[in-house]
Design a protein around this motif. Structure first.
Motif, PDB file in Angstrom:
ATOM      1  N   LEU A  42       0.824  -1.205   0.000  1.00  0.00           N
ATOM      2  CA  LEU A  42       0.000   0.000   0.000  1.00  0.00           C
ATOM      3  C   LEU A  42       0.864   1.264   0.000  1.00  0.00           C
ATOM      4  CD1 LEU A  42      -2.842  -0.912   2.533  1.00  0.00           C
ATOM      5  CD2 LEU A  42      -2.964  -0.819   0.042  1.00  0.00           C
ATOM      6  N   LEU A  46       0.705   3.920  -3.160  1.00  0.00           N
ATOM      7  CA  LEU A  46       0.254   5.297  -2.973  1.00  0.00           C
ATOM      8  C   LEU A  46       1.221   6.309  -3.578  1.00  0.00           C
ATOM      9  CD1 LEU A  46      -1.097   5.121   0.694  1.00  0.00           C
ATOM     10  CD2 LEU A  46      -2.434   5.365  -1.408  1.00  0.00           C
ATOM     11  N   HIS A  50      -1.069   3.150  -9.938  1.00  0.00           N
ATOM     12  CA  HIS A  50      -1.750   1.867 -10.101  1.00  0.00           C
ATOM     13  C   HIS A  50      -0.900   0.833 -10.837  1.00  0.00           C
ATOM     14  CE1 HIS A  50      -2.637   4.274 -13.668  1.00  0.00           C
ATOM     15  NE2 HIS A  50      -2.794   3.158 -14.334  1.00  0.00           N
ATOM     16  N   ALA A  88      -5.320   0.692  -4.890  1.00  0.00           N
ATOM     17  CA  ALA A  88      -4.700   1.706  -4.034  1.00  0.00           C
ATOM     18  C   ALA A  88      -3.930   2.730  -4.845  1.00  0.00           C
ATOM     19  CB  ALA A  88      -3.774   1.033  -3.020  1.00  0.00           C
ATOM     20  N   THR A  91      -5.706   5.939  -6.208  1.00  0.00           N
ATOM     21  CA  THR A  91      -5.943   7.079  -5.321  1.00  0.00           C
ATOM     22  C   THR A  91      -4.768   8.043  -5.273  1.00  0.00           C
ATOM     23  OG1 THR A  91      -5.074   5.906  -3.366  1.00  0.00           O
ATOM     24  CG2 THR A  91      -7.408   5.618  -3.884  1.00  0.00           C
ATOM     25  N   HIS A  98      -0.240  13.284  -0.989  1.00  0.00           N
ATOM     26  CA  HIS A  98      -1.545  13.436  -0.386  1.00  0.00           C
ATOM     27  C   HIS A  98      -1.544  14.627   0.573  1.00  0.00           C
ATOM     28  CE1 HIS A  98      -1.360   9.239  -1.686  1.00  0.00           C
ATOM     29  NE2 HIS A  98      -2.679   9.294  -1.799  1.00  0.00           N
ATOM     30  N   PRO A 104      -5.042   7.952   2.874  1.00  0.00           N
ATOM     31  CA  PRO A 104      -4.285   6.721   3.116  1.00  0.00           C
ATOM     32  C   PRO A 104      -4.880   5.847   4.219  1.00  0.00           C
ATOM     33  CG  PRO A 104      -2.783   8.557   2.846  1.00  0.00           C
ATOM     34  CD  PRO A 104      -4.157   9.137   2.907  1.00  0.00           C
ATOM     35  N   VAL A 107      -7.696   4.022   2.714  1.00  0.00           N
ATOM     36  CA  VAL A 107      -7.155   2.983   1.828  1.00  0.00           C
ATOM     37  C   VAL A 107      -6.710   1.770   2.639  1.00  0.00           C
ATOM     38  CG1 VAL A 107      -5.279   2.434   0.231  1.00  0.00           C
ATOM     39  CG2 VAL A 107      -6.505   4.596   0.008  1.00  0.00           C
ATOM     40  N   ALA A 111      -8.312  -1.822   2.206  1.00  0.00           N
ATOM     41  CA  ALA A 111      -7.421  -2.903   1.767  1.00  0.00           C
ATOM     42  C   ALA A 111      -7.447  -4.071   2.750  1.00  0.00           C
ATOM     43  CB  ALA A 111      -5.998  -2.374   1.624  1.00  0.00           C
TER      44      ALA A 111
END
Length: 242
Positions: A42, A46, A50, A88, A91, A98, A104, A107, A111
């Motif tokens: 993750l 992030l 993707h 994830a 995003t 971010h 997060p 997420v 997840a």
């Protein structure tokens, strides 16, 4: 994937797998085992997006499937982490950062729930019914709780390391931020724009001063030339009078 991403992702995944198998799996905690591999995937997704998140998730899950003690079908966890890494990574903002920790955190929760459900669903397709005996609700609650407790220590650290391998976004990348700077990066490039603005203003002031000085010198020269011409005319007129 770029080479710098591979050089960072591979050691992080291996270290996470070793800690999960040798330490976390032997704690005999109720319910699920804390999924350190999921948190590392993750954190990388992030930052990498993707495509990078899906690739990291697939190879991390495949490594976990092959690592002893392997008690499930090979490729089962690779499929789960590949999908989780892809979703994830969607995003990830355009500027790569971010604005807050809310997204997060959401997420991580999604997840933890999604990976447990998908893992159980894929297991039921291949004939593995262990999740039914343990209880899917207990697995969901324990997996979400453990991942949320570990997330503040793992995910920000992985994201910070991943950003070091990423190139800086170009100024004026069309992200819609003012002054043509990348969104969320104004503070990092502010000293550059300020310095160039000061240099430009100083250069403009110097050019204005030089123009004014040249105009004054020209006017003074013009005045002197006009005065000398008038004196000559007066002298000529005086000679004619004499």
């Amino acid at each position: 994937m770029r080479l710098n991403r591979i050089l960072l992702s591979a050691p992080l995944v291996v270290v996470a797998l070793v800690i999960q198998v040798t330490i976390l799996a032997r704690l005999q905690l109720p319910g699920a085992v804390p999924d350190l591999m999921l948190l590392v995937v993750l954190g990388l997704a992030l930052v990498y997006g993707h495509v990078g998140g899906s690739l990291v998730g697939f190879f991390a899950g495949l490594l976990a499937d092959l690592a002893p003690p392997s008690d499930h079908a090979i490729g089962r966890y690779a499929l789960v982490l590949c999908i989780i890494g892809y979703v994830a990574g969607l995003t990830r903002p355009d500027n790569g950062q971010h604005r807050s920790a809310t997204l997060p955190l959401v997420v991580v929760i999604g997840a933890a729930i999604g990976s447990t459900l998908m893992y159980a669903a894929v297991g039921s397709l291949v004939g593995d019914t262990a999740a039914r005996h343990v209880g899917i609700l207990g697995l969901l609650l324990s997996a979400t709780l453990y991942d949320l407790l570990l997330a503040p220590f793992i995910v920000p650290l992985v994201m910070a390391l991943a950003r070091r391998t990423e190139p800086e976004p170009l100024v004026g990348d069309g992200s819609g931020s003012p002054n043509g700077t990348a969104g969320g990066r104004d503070s990092g490039y502010g000293w550059l724009t300020t310095g160039t603005g000061l240099k430009a203003s100083r250069g403009a002031m110097k050019s204005i001063k030089s123009v004014r000085t040249g105009a004054r010198i020209g006017s003074q020269r013009g005045g002197l030339l006009g005065k000398s011409a008038r004196d000559k005319v007066g002298r000529i007129k005086g000679v004619k009078r004499l």
